[in-house]
Design an enzyme around this catalytic site. Structure first.
Site, mmCIF file in Angstrom:
data_model
loop_
_atom_site.group_PDB
_atom_site.id
_atom_site.type_symbol
_atom_site.label_atom_id
_atom_site.label_comp_id
_atom_site.label_asym_id
_atom_site.label_seq_id
_atom_site.Cartn_x
_atom_site.Cartn_y
_atom_site.Cartn_z
ATOM 1 N N GLY A 10 12.149 -6.050 15.658
ATOM 2 C CA GLY A 10 10.949 -5.383 15.171
ATOM 3 C C GLY A 10 9.689 -6.012 15.737
ATOM 4 N N ASP A 128 9.652 -11.761 7.894
ATOM 5 C CA ASP A 128 10.382 -12.106 6.674
ATOM 6 C C ASP A 128 10.452 -13.604 6.410
ATOM 7 O OD1 ASP A 128 10.960 -9.444 6.058
ATOM 8 O OD2 ASP A 128 12.749 -9.440 7.305
ATOM 9 N N ARG A 163 -2.377 3.126 -15.391
ATOM 10 C CA ARG A 163 -1.039 3.484 -14.947
ATOM 11 C C ARG A 163 -0.362 2.283 -14.296
ATOM 12 N NH1 ARG A 163 -3.469 7.132 -10.331
ATOM 13 N NH2 ARG A 163 -2.988 8.840 -11.783
ATOM 14 N N MET A 170 8.186 -5.267 2.533
ATOM 15 C CA MET A 170 9.365 -5.530 3.345
ATOM 16 C C MET A 170 10.107 -6.763 2.840
ATOM 17 S SD MET A 170 8.412 -4.549 7.267
ATOM 18 C CE MET A 170 8.514 -2.837 7.781
ATOM 19 N N GLU A 222 11.996 -4.558 -0.606
ATOM 20 C CA GLU A 222 12.816 -3.375 -0.345
ATOM 21 C C GLU A 222 14.302 -3.614 -0.598
ATOM 22 O OE1 GLU A 222 12.903 -2.253 3.828
ATOM 23 O OE2 GLU A 222 12.400 -4.328 4.395
ATOM 24 N N ARG A 252 2.996 5.066 -10.366
ATOM 25 C CA ARG A 252 2.856 5.493 -8.977
ATOM 26 C C ARG A 252 3.407 4.389 -8.070
ATOM 27 N NH1 ARG A 252 2.059 9.480 -11.267
ATOM 28 N NH2 ARG A 252 0.385 11.027 -11.043
ATOM 29 N N VAL A 259 3.111 -0.833 8.020
ATOM 30 C CA VAL A 259 1.733 -1.309 8.096
ATOM 31 C C VAL A 259 1.692 -2.838 8.022
ATOM 32 C CG1 VAL A 259 1.241 -1.230 5.601
ATOM 33 C CG2 VAL A 259 -0.622 -0.897 7.245
ATOM 34 N N GLN A 260 2.718 -3.444 7.406
ATOM 35 C CA GLN A 260 2.771 -4.907 7.323
ATOM 36 C C GLN A 260 3.002 -5.558 8.671
ATOM 37 O OE1 GLN A 260 5.326 -5.840 3.492
ATOM 38 N NE2 GLN A 260 5.643 -3.740 4.174
ATOM 39 N N ARG A 261 3.596 -4.824 9.603
ATOM 40 C CA ARG A 261 3.862 -5.364 10.939
ATOM 41 C C ARG A 261 2.684 -5.165 11.896
ATOM 42 N NH1 ARG A 261 9.083 -6.523 11.982
ATOM 43 N NH2 ARG A 261 10.758 -5.444 10.897
#
Length: 328
Positions: A10, A128, A163, A170, A222, A252, A259-261
């Site tokens: 990645g 990670d 809410r 990730m 995840e 929600r 987007v984290q990468r």
């Protein structure tokens, strides 16, 4: 001496900083020539290469992604993969190959060194932060910063609408991004793959939070799994639905995903990636093949690639327990 470079797996903030450091030091101090292989292991497999010199790496330090491209190609799954790689390295007259990647990319490098004598040096890369032989991997700090900023922003909308906001980050096998960003962002629940969660307890924490003036933020990796169930695809959406069903509170989910990468690497990741690149080219110069550069404290050391990829660095239960005081 001629040296090859590839980036696999990645994409990750800081890859270009490594490439830049390798080329700058290799050319300026050692007089080496460099060949970059495109798209990870596909490059040496297919002979898809491009020259790398100082003009080619000028200005890339703050850029995200990788100028060489990346892929998850497995050369051992390709017909005559090892033979093709060796032939292409010989064609370009390369004396060594610097492999920048995560666990899968580096395991391939370890096999090529140990079983076939291909001269590889490894550089660890993963958002990670799950490679056991190094204290930190570049890309992690950037990912945590992005996730923390998102959590900060979501607090205001959670409170405005009273809410529950579930934030999926990730971390398929380890929860380092969830743990660090959740703690830094003031999350009320943090769920990681290393600790199966009790859904009833999560709902109790959520309900407790609503007794105050604040609305809860739940950060979930995840790969996190419920205690009494199998792995859930799209755990963030599933968790939001279950929380709403069980508590009656509107929920929600925001999935941060890739987007984290993306985007420019943080200052720390530029610093670490640059140091890794400088020490990787030194390892090539020394003929120290089969080694990976790693951060230990503030020192860059060399460790066997096979040792670095033997097991994942997971979140210690004691470390996870420390943050439990903030749950609910």
């Amino acid at each position: 001496m001629r040296v090859g470079v590839l980036t696999g797996g990645g994409d990750c903030p800081g890859l270009n900083a490594v490439i830049r450091a390798i080329v700058r030091k290799g050319v300026q101090e050692y007089g080496y020539e460099f060949t970059g292989f495109r798209d990870g292991w596909r490059g040496p497999l297919d002979g898809d290469a491009t020259p790398l010199d100082i003009p080619a790496v000028r200005g890339i330090l703050p850029r995200g992604g990788t100028i060489l491209g990346s892929s998850r190609t497995d050369p051992f799954a390709a017909p005559d993969g090892v033979r093709r790689i060796r032939e292409n390295l010989a064609k370009h007259e390369l004396d060594g190959l610097i492999v920048i990647g995560g666990a899968d990319t580096l395991r391939t490098a370890a096999r090529l060194v140990d079983e076939y004598g291909v001269p590889c040096v490894g550089v660890p890369k993963t958002i990670d932060n799950d490679l056991s032989a190094t204290d930190w991997t570049f890309g992690f700090d950037t990912a945590v910063g992005i996730a923390t900023e998102a959590i900060d922003r979501l607090h205001t909308t959670a409170e405005s609408h009273r809410r529950v906001l579930v934030v999926e980050v990730m971390g398929r096998h380890t929860g380092w991004v969830a743990l660090h960003s959740g703690l830094a962002g003031g999350a009320n629940v943090i769920l990681v793959p290393e600790q199966r969660f009790d859904l009833d307890q999560v709902c109790a924490w959520v309900t407790s939070r609503f007794k105050s003036t604040y609305a809860p933020i739940v950060v979930v990796a995840e790969g996190a799994r419920p205690r009494d169930g199998a792995a859930v695809s799209g755990v963030g959406e599933w968790l939001g639905t279950e929380i709403e069903r069980r508590t009656g509170k509107e929920a929600r989910t925001t999935v941060l995903g890739h987007v984290q990468r993306g985007g420019t690497p943080s200052a720390f990741d530029r610093w670490l990636a640059t140091r890794f690149g400088l020490h990787a080219i030194d390892a090539v110069r020394d003929g120290d093949h089969g080694k990976m550069v790693a951060l230990r404290g503030t020192d860059i050391v060399r460790v066997p690639i096979s040792e670095a990829t033997a097991r994942l660095k997971t979140v210690d239960p004691a470390l996870y327990a420390e943050v439990g005081v903030f749950f609910g």
